[in-house]
Scaffold this active site. Structure first.
Site, PDB file in Angstrom:
ATOM      1  N   HIS A   9       4.682  17.715 -11.461  1.00  0.00           N
ATOM      2  CA  HIS A   9       5.299  16.992 -11.374  1.00  0.00           C
ATOM      3  C   HIS A   9       6.637  16.925  -9.971  1.00  0.00           C
ATOM      4  CE1 HIS A   9       4.517  16.614 -15.506  1.00  0.00           C
ATOM      5  NE2 HIS A   9       3.578  17.725 -15.684  1.00  0.00           N
ATOM      6  N   GLU A  19       8.031  36.082  -9.020  1.00  0.00           N
ATOM      7  CA  GLU A  19       8.152  37.571  -8.307  1.00  0.00           C
ATOM      8  C   GLU A  19       8.078  37.394  -7.221  1.00  0.00           C
ATOM      9  OE1 GLU A  19      10.118  39.946  -8.668  1.00  0.00           O
ATOM     10  OE2 GLU A  19       8.961  41.660  -7.458  1.00  0.00           O
ATOM     11  N   GLY A  26      34.217  46.981  -7.919  1.00  0.00           N
ATOM     12  CA  GLY A  26      34.341  45.695  -8.761  1.00  0.00           C
ATOM     13  C   GLY A  26      35.152  45.123  -7.596  1.00  0.00           C
TER      14      GLY A  26
END
Ligand code: M6R
Length: 608
Positions: A504, A481, A101
């Site tokens: 684009h 993915e 953490g």
């Protein structure tokens, strides 16, 4: 991400700890360490690199005792080095602490401790914990940890031993996973059950702001407010062998090949063909609200996010529900404004992804209902949601998610079907969906049998430094993915684009050195995709098409074709992702990459 393993019992701790750390290797790490308490002393060792490096180092040392803590570190504060590896000690080398953490107020605490004469040995945020615990210690380690918890801002799963407190480990958590294992001959604590499933399948999950004392005679849990907690043990449902290679060279390949079974497990006991309605016991508690809901928000990260994107199209096809898909890391900071009957669906393999967890907590605060689609039973997201559906996919060890993606898609389809059948989806369409789902495992198997063909395509293109993945509608999330898979395991640069966007911008990249993987199954988008391929070919870009069996036209258009069996349009993503996974795997192998532990990546991202 960082990993924690602790053991106290009758056996020597060192081999148990090292064995446990090896089972956490898949999470990603850069250094490791352990500390073992015996009599009035602590033996201690840290090393940069792999667990084998730590093991080698400990071979030449005396590390005795039956009570110890061990850690794999994934650097956040301070470079990977021996000084920054855990455990960290206080000034007098009495307290040894390991931590997962981030201590957000560590700068403030460091300055405060510095003024009191403490000299820091590392650049980590964790070291403040050792000094704080030592400053509060007056013979009761649990109390010292409790007092320290009240001073810390941020997240932690932590474990502490003390030179003068024999046979005792104190663990605590806030925001980072920590599970206690109840063994025959001792007690364990770990950030992940895979570290201890060899010794015990009986576990107790700690909740946020709880502490536990472990000794060889038992364990006791209490809250940060010193209230004692009674919690029943749960049984882990998978076997230790599930976390082994079973003859495959890598977990990624093993997990790709497990997908027929993964799909069967996701659907087992959940399909009722006659009524065209699935059975999802996990959502019964919220069904009355869910069936009336008109707005769903899927929150997730990485591969789970792309599964959510494909899920959005599936819901659009089968239901009247309005679905929005959000990256959890963005969503958690947005001004949330949704209708009162909104449900959030958290998609997560690990159930521990910090951003996804934070996103659902924020949504709950705003009144949304919470559903989880999670693989790890008892994980933080599973427990933070009101109801949910488990993937039952077994452990996913490879850092690159593969089998969980198809499992998430299957479950999202079941959920959409259930809601859709309650709305206006016909019996015929419901039964058709179930038939389509049931055919998937064999269809996936058929794609896997083309592994050699896919490897040959990888051999042709793996030296290309840039790849483009294109798809439309159901194929678009697969393009994203596919690109993610390729870049994370092979380090080849890849872009996943909606094919309609090519004009684009990305079309400027097309050249003979840049292959495009085109997801072009037989669906309503076929002609549009075929035009995109023609545009690429007229600019001399090589095209690898993932197309439906029997499509002869595509063989004229593309340089290479990988066939997938025909299915319902909204089930195509479950099939078209498989060749992308195999392409990524083979390119990575050809480039000699560490497929299961790609650089800089961690399996479960438990920090923001
Ligand atoms: O455990 P989760 O599904 O919440 O993890 C989400 C992402 O961290 C994960 O999918 C990541 O992107 C993988 N490396 C993808 O292969």
């Amino acid at each position: 991400m960082c990993g924690i393993v602790c053991y106290v019992g009758k056996e020597e701790a060192k081999p148990v700890l090292l064995g446990g750390l090896k089972h956490l290797e898949y999470r990603g790490y850069d250094s490791a360490g352990l500390a073992v308490q015996h009599e009035d002393d602590v033996d201690y060792c840290r090393s940069v690199g792999r667990i084998v490096d730590l093991e080698r180092k400990t071979d030449s040392m005396v590390i005795k005792g039956t009570c110890g803590i061990a850690h794999t570190r994934w650097a956040t504060h301070g470079e990977p080095s021996e000084e920054n590896a855990h455990p960290h000690r206080d000034q007098d080398e009495n307290v040894y602490v390991i931590h997962n953490g981030i201590i957000e107020n560590h700068d403030f605490l460091k300055k405060k401790l510095g003024k009191a004469g403490i000299v820091f040995r590392s650049q980590t945020d964790t070291e403040v914990l050792a000094h704080l615990i030592a400053s509060h210690f007056d013979g009761d380690l649990n109390e010292a940890v409790r007092k320290t918890m009240s001073q810390i801002e941020g997240t932690f799963g932590l474990a502490v031993i003390h030179r003068h407190v024999p046979g005792q480990i104190v663990v605590a958590r806030r925001g980072s996973p920590l599970v206690i294992g109840v063994g025959e001959d001792g007690y364990f604590a770990a950030s992940d059950v895979s570290a201890m499933v060899r010794y015990t399948k009986k576990v107790v999950h700690l909740n946020d702001n709880e502490l536990a004392i472990l000794s060889r005679d038992g364990y006791s849990i209490s809250t940060a407010q010193a209230q004692s907690v009674e919690r029943a043990t749960e049984t882990v449902e998978w076997e230790p062998e599930d976390a082994e290679l079973a003859g495959f060279p890598h977990f990624m390949l093993k997990e790709i090949f497990e997908q027929p079974e993964t799909l069967r497990n996701a659907m087992r006991g959940r399909l009722e063909i006659g009524e065209g309605v699935p059975k999802l016991g996990g959502i019964v508690p919220v069904w009355e609200r869910l069936k009336e809901c008109r707005h769903l928000v899927v929150v997730a990260c990485g591969t789970s996010y792309y599964a959510g994107c494909a899920g959005m199209y599936i819901f659009e096809k089968l239901t009247e529900v309005d679905v929005q898909v959000e990256l959890a890391s963005e969503f958690r900071y947005r001004k949330l404004n949704f209708p009162p009957d909104t449900f959030i669906i958290a998609l997560s393999q690990s159930g521990e992804t910090a951003d996804t967890l934070a996103a659902i907590k924020e949504a709950k605060r705003k009144g949304a209902g919470l559903l989880g689609i999670v693989n790890v039973v008892g994980s933080s997201i599973a427990r933070a949601t009101e109801a949910g559906i488990y993937n039952h996919a077994g452990p996913e060890i490879g850092v690159a998610s593969t089998k969980i993606f198809v499992s998430q898609l299957a479950i999202l389809t079941l959920l959409a079907l259930l809601i859709g059948r309650h709305q206006n989806l016909s019996l015929t369409d419901g039964v058709g969906a179930i038939k389509g789902l049931l055919a998937l495992p064999d269809q996936v198997q058929k794609i896997l049998s083309q592994d050699n063909h896919i490897r040959a395509i990888a051999e042709k293109y793996y030296r290309c430094n840039n790849w483009l993945f294109l798809g439309r509608k159901y194929g678009y999330p697969i393009a994203m993915e596919g690109a993610l898979k390729l870049k994370e395991v092979s380090y080849i640069h890849a872009e996943g684009y909606a094919a309609g966007e090519m004009k684009h911008g990305p079309i400027a990249l097309i050249c003979p050195e840049m292959p495009t993987v085109a997801i072009i199954p037989q669906d309503a988008m076929y002609e549009k995709m075929a035009s995109n391929i023609q545009e690429i070919k007229s600019r001399k870009g090589p095209v690898i098409a993932i197309a439906t069996e029997g499509d002869h036209q595509i063989k004229e258009l593309a340089d290479d074709v990988i066939e997938i069996p025909a299915t319902l349009d909204y089930l195509n993503p479950i099939l078209s992702v498989i060749p992308c996974q195999l392409l990524a795997y083979h390119c990575a192998r050809l480039l000699n990459r560490d497929v299961d532990k790609p650089r800089n990546l961690a399996k479960s991202v438990t920090v923001e």
